[in-house]
Design a protein around this motif. Sequence first.
Motif, short mmCIF file in Angstrom:
data_model
loop_
_atom_site.label_atom_id
_atom_site.label_comp_id
_atom_site.label_asym_id
_atom_site.label_seq_id
_atom_site.Cartn_x
_atom_site.Cartn_y
_atom_site.Cartn_z
N UNK A 30 40.34 35.68 39.52
CA UNK A 30 39.72 34.91 38.44
C UNK A 30 39.13 35.81 37.35
N UNK A 31 38.47 36.94 37.66
CA UNK A 31 37.94 37.78 36.58
C UNK A 31 39.03 38.31 35.65
N UNK A 32 40.17 38.70 36.21
CA UNK A 32 41.28 39.19 35.39
C UNK A 32 41.79 38.08 34.49
N UNK A 65 44.43 26.47 32.62
CA UNK A 65 43.78 27.48 33.45
C UNK A 65 44.15 27.27 34.91
N UNK A 66 44.21 26.01 35.32
CA UNK A 66 44.53 25.68 36.70
C UNK A 66 45.95 26.14 37.05
N UNK A 67 46.91 25.94 36.13
CA UNK A 67 48.29 26.38 36.37
C UNK A 67 48.38 27.91 36.45
N UNK A 68 47.64 28.59 35.56
CA UNK A 68 47.68 30.05 35.56
C UNK A 68 46.98 30.62 36.79
N UNK A 69 45.90 29.98 37.24
CA UNK A 69 45.16 30.46 38.41
C UNK A 69 45.96 30.30 39.69
#
Length: 172
Positions: A30-32, A65-69
Motif C-alpha cells: 500500500x505505501x508504494x 485504487x481497489x483494482x490496483x491494490x
Amino acid sequence: MDTELRHERIVTGRLVRLMEGYAREVRVGQPVLVAVLTAAGVVGLLLRVVRALLSSGGGGAKRSFKELKKGPEFLVTPVRVRDAGDRLVEVELHGHLPQSALHPGDHVQLTLRAQRDADLPPRIERIVNLTTGQLLTPRTATLWSHLGPALLLQAMLGAVLLLGVAACSALT
C-alpha cells in the motif's frame, strides 16, 4: 554482511509431470501504491486543467485504487521431477512458457530458489531442457507491469514536478 543470501539450488533429472496450473496473486504494498498514485495525481490534475482550458474531451479509462491494490495474477504450475538420486522433487513454475517447451520424460536442469513462504516448494528460476537444448526463463507479472507504463510515467513526471516545486520553495 548480507543476511538475505540468495540460496539457489540446481536439480538435474527427468521431468515426470506438469500438474494443472492455478492463479496466484502478487501482493501490492500500500505505501508504494499510495506514493505512485499521489505523484501521478499531480500530473493528472494538471492534465485536467489543461483539457478544461482547451475544452477537449478524452482521457483514458482509469483503474480504481481497489483494482490496483488487488495486484496482478500469475500462473503457478506444480512440476514433478525425478532427480539423479531417483527422488521425486516437487517444484513450482511461475509464469508462462511455450506449450511445446517441456514434455514428460525430458531431461532438464532446473535452477531453483526457495520461496518466502517456507511451506511452498521451491520456485523454478531457469530451466535448461537438455533434451531439446532450450534455455527457458519463466516470466511473471510484476508490480510495475501491473501499474503500467502510462501510470508510471505520469508518476515520474509528478515526482519531478513536486521535487521542483519543493526545491524552488526551499530556495526562496
